[in-house]
Design an enzyme around this catalytic site. Structure first.
Site, PDB file in Angstrom:
ATOM      1  N   GLU A  93     -86.720  34.762 -10.735  1.00 28.68           N
ATOM      2  CA  GLU A  93     -87.718  34.865 -11.784  1.00 28.68           C
ATOM      3  C   GLU A  93     -87.383  35.998 -12.748  1.00 28.68           C
ATOM      4  O   GLU A  93     -86.818  37.016 -12.360  1.00 28.68           O
ATOM      5  CB  GLU A  93     -89.106  35.085 -11.157  1.00 28.68           C
ATOM      6  CG  GLU A  93     -89.527  33.864 -10.353  1.00 28.68           C
ATOM      7  CD  GLU A  93     -90.800  34.035  -9.532  1.00 28.68           C
ATOM      8  OE1 GLU A  93     -91.506  33.037  -9.361  1.00 28.68           O
ATOM      9  OE2 GLU A  93     -91.085  35.139  -9.057  1.00 28.68           O
ATOM     10  N   CYS A 106     -87.824  41.692 -18.100  1.00 28.50           N
ATOM     11  CA  CYS A 106     -87.711  42.177 -16.718  1.00 28.50           C
ATOM     12  C   CYS A 106     -86.837  41.159 -15.987  1.00 28.50           C
ATOM     13  O   CYS A 106     -87.182  39.985 -15.917  1.00 28.50           O
ATOM     14  CB  CYS A 106     -89.106  42.265 -16.106  1.00 28.50           C
ATOM     15  SG  CYS A 106     -89.104  42.642 -14.340  1.00 28.50           S
ATOM     16  N   CYS A 113     -84.374  39.633  -1.513  1.00 27.87           N
ATOM     17  CA  CYS A 113     -84.081  41.067  -1.422  1.00 27.87           C
ATOM     18  C   CYS A 113     -83.803  41.411   0.032  1.00 27.87           C
ATOM     19  O   CYS A 113     -84.413  40.845   0.941  1.00 27.87           O
ATOM     20  CB  CYS A 113     -85.265  41.889  -1.928  1.00 27.87           C
ATOM     21  SG  CYS A 113     -84.902  43.654  -2.088  1.00 27.87           S
ATOM     22  N   CYS A 117     -89.701  46.359   1.865  1.00 22.51           N
ATOM     23  CA  CYS A 117     -90.895  47.095   1.452  1.00 22.51           C
ATOM     24  C   CYS A 117     -92.124  46.244   1.787  1.00 22.51           C
ATOM     25  O   CYS A 117     -92.216  45.092   1.375  1.00 22.51           O
ATOM     26  CB  CYS A 117     -90.845  47.397  -0.038  1.00 22.51           C
ATOM     27  SG  CYS A 117     -89.360  48.294  -0.533  1.00 22.51           S
ATOM     28  N   CYS A 120     -94.307  44.422  -1.037  1.00 21.23           N
ATOM     29  CA  CYS A 120     -93.638  43.667  -2.101  1.00 21.23           C
ATOM     30  C   CYS A 120     -93.451  42.205  -1.700  1.00 21.23           C
ATOM     31  O   CYS A 120     -92.953  41.913  -0.604  1.00 21.23           O
ATOM     32  CB  CYS A 120     -92.289  44.306  -2.415  1.00 21.23           C
ATOM     33  SG  CYS A 120     -91.389  43.434  -3.705  1.00 21.23           S
ATOM     34  N   CYS A 338     -95.237  43.586 -11.212  1.00 24.17           N
ATOM     35  CA  CYS A 338     -94.350  44.247 -10.256  1.00 24.17           C
ATOM     36  C   CYS A 338     -94.648  43.798  -8.842  1.00 24.17           C
ATOM     37  O   CYS A 338     -95.798  43.844  -8.407  1.00 24.17           O
ATOM     38  CB  CYS A 338     -94.563  45.752 -10.280  1.00 24.17           C
ATOM     39  SG  CYS A 338     -93.950  46.554 -11.730  1.00 24.17           S
TER      40      CYS A 338
HETATM   41  N1  SAH Z   1     -85.810  46.915  -5.842  1.00 24.88           N
HETATM   42  C1  SAH Z   1     -86.068  47.670  -7.017  1.00 24.88           C
HETATM   43  C2  SAH Z   1     -86.557  46.879  -8.211  1.00 24.88           C
HETATM   44  C3  SAH Z   1     -87.641  45.839  -8.019  1.00 24.88           C
HETATM   45  S1  SAH Z   1     -89.334  46.240  -7.818  1.00 24.88           S
HETATM   46  C4  SAH Z   1     -87.038  48.791  -6.707  1.00 24.88           C
HETATM   47  O1  SAH Z   1     -87.528  48.860  -5.606  1.00 24.88           O
HETATM   48  O2  SAH Z   1     -87.253  49.629  -7.575  1.00 24.88           O
HETATM   49  C5  SAH Z   1     -90.008  46.937  -9.232  1.00 24.88           C
HETATM   50  C6  SAH Z   1     -91.168  47.899  -8.913  1.00 24.88           C
HETATM   51  O3  SAH Z   1     -92.340  47.214  -8.412  1.00 24.88           O
HETATM   52  C7  SAH Z   1     -90.808  48.896  -7.843  1.00 24.88           C
HETATM   53  O4  SAH Z   1     -91.240  50.158  -8.239  1.00 24.88           O
HETATM   54  C8  SAH Z   1     -91.602  48.415  -6.645  1.00 24.88           C
HETATM   55  O5  SAH Z   1     -91.826  49.408  -5.716  1.00 24.88           O
HETATM   56  C9  SAH Z   1     -92.848  47.926  -7.313  1.00 24.88           C
HETATM   57  N2  SAH Z   1     -93.678  47.027  -6.499  1.00 24.88           N
HETATM   58  C10 SAH Z   1     -93.284  46.251  -5.488  1.00 24.88           C
HETATM   59  N3  SAH Z   1     -94.340  45.555  -4.998  1.00 24.88           N
HETATM   60  C11 SAH Z   1     -95.398  45.912  -5.736  1.00 24.88           C
HETATM   61  C12 SAH Z   1     -96.776  45.508  -5.747  1.00 24.88           C
HETATM   62  N4  SAH Z   1     -97.225  44.601  -4.911  1.00 24.88           N
HETATM   63  N5  SAH Z   1     -97.595  46.076  -6.660  1.00 24.88           N
HETATM   64  C13 SAH Z   1     -97.119  46.977  -7.551  1.00 24.88           C
HETATM   65  N6  SAH Z   1     -95.848  47.374  -7.600  1.00 24.88           N
HETATM   66  C14 SAH Z   1     -94.998  46.858  -6.700  1.00 24.88           C
END
Ligand code: SAH
Length: 345
Positions: A93, A106, A113, A117, A120, A338
């Protein structure tokens, strides 16, 4: 049947050598690469300044992999999410985010991945494969065209905040950025590109050594080791001290300040000790903090902390001369915000 080679996996010199070996003029490489990267054509037959014999040679021996829009979703706030089908059927996406002064793309760097986390949505997919440089580049081209079409505006910024961990696919990410920023590609300034990482110290040192020109954002979410490990389990192996040292190294080499992305959740990182730890962490390296809104992925363990807690964060950070902002989320209603990218389609 011999399989055809993906022409954009070659660099211009490698391709020149192939032309020479097959008795074609080497200057054709430059013309062909112009069609491939600058004009983004997906068929050799569109390369109108080449002799027929060369077009046939190309068509017989090479393919131009392309991406296709599989599905489009529009948010009420103008954000548009694209599910993109890759040549082998995988879907990633990417998102077009229009704001008053900016059009941001973006983009994804991996299918799924490998990190886990807890908050996420992308983490729920396994890492299937890395994206090739042209697959990342094509997302940017696609969004740039869509921006012209829907908003009559050029693309201004690119963030690597889609699916995947960019620093775990470093070679292709850097190659795509080279093309995005070079005159033979999109010619955008690398200063308008932000690579967001969950924080891989070894790779942060490497990008510092490689003298890259893009900006760096780090998804921190906690400056307390036990807390960070509980929500970002890989932190156990690459802990906050190592992360901090790698970021200090980055700053010494690049003089670029780091943005920490940070979500505050109820009962996870909403205590005064959490705020103090963040202040202490930020003081070690020139940085600013983006408090980002949590976008729900339907897990009862994660609930956005109230505004009053965010205000406490801002207050203590600012009184310590650390810049901090609360960032509004975009495209939530279509799961384009995000951490919500997970191929629901
Ligand atoms: N893997 C990379 C880039 C992708 S995520 C990273 O971790 O930075 C982009 C951003 O969204 C990151 O800061 C991540 O921590 C955040 N993110 C992930 N899940 C989220 C959620 N459910 N709500 C808000 N931000 C989130």
């Amino acid at each position: 049947m011999i399989s055809k080679k993906d022409i954009r996996s070659l660099n211009e010199q490698e391709f020149k050598d192939i032309l020479i070996l097959n008795s074609f003029k080497p200057f054709r490489a430059n013309q062909i690469f112009h069609w491939l990267w600058k004009k983004s054509v997906y068929s050799f037959y569109e390369m109108t300044n080449l002799p027929d014999r060369l077009i046939e040679f190309l068509d017989k021996n090479f393919i131009i992999n392309n991406i296709k829009i599989h599905k489009t979703q529009k948010s009420t706030d103008g954000t548009i999410k694209y599910a993109i089908e890759l040549h082998d059927g995988f879907i990633v996406e990417c998102v077009l985010i229009p704001t008053k002064n900016r059009i941001t793309a973006c983009v994804s760097s991996q299918v799924g991945c490998s990190l886990n986390c807890k908050f996420c949505a992308t983490a729920r997919l396994k890492r299937m494969r890395n994206l090739k440089a042209d697959e990342i580049y094509d997302q940017v081209v696609l969004i740039s065209k869509q921006a012209r079409e829907f908003f009559n505006k050029p693309l201004t910024n690119i963030v690597f905040m889609g699916m995947g961990e960019p620093l775990m696919n470093y070679k292709n990410v850097v190659k795509s950025i080279d093309k995005i920023s070079s005159k033979s590609g999109l010619g955008m300034s690398p200063k308008r590109i932000v690579v967001s990482t969950s924080g891989v110290p070894k790779m942060i040192r490497k990008i510092a050594d490689d003298n890259v020109k893009f900006k760096l954002a780090v998804s921190l979410h906690s400056a307390v080791n036990e807390v960070r490990t509980s929500i970002m389990p890989f932190n156990e192996k690459m802990n906050l001290d190592e992360l901090s040292e790698s970021l200090q190294y980055w700053y010494t080499k690049t003089k670029n300040i780091i943005t920490f992305e940070y979500v505050v959740w109820k009962g996870v990182n909403d205590k005064i000790e959490d705020i103090k730890a963040l202040v202490k962490f930020c003081k070690k390296v020139p940085s600013k903090v983006n408090l980002i809104q949590y976008n729900s992925i339907d897990d009862p363990n994660f609930v956005q902390a109230p505004k009053s807690i965010l205000d406490n964060y801002i207050q203590l950070l600012e009184s310590n001369k650390i810049k901090a902002t609360i960032r509004k989320s975009r495209g939530q209603d279509i799961d384009a915000a995000c951490g919500q990218l997970a191929n629901k389609s």
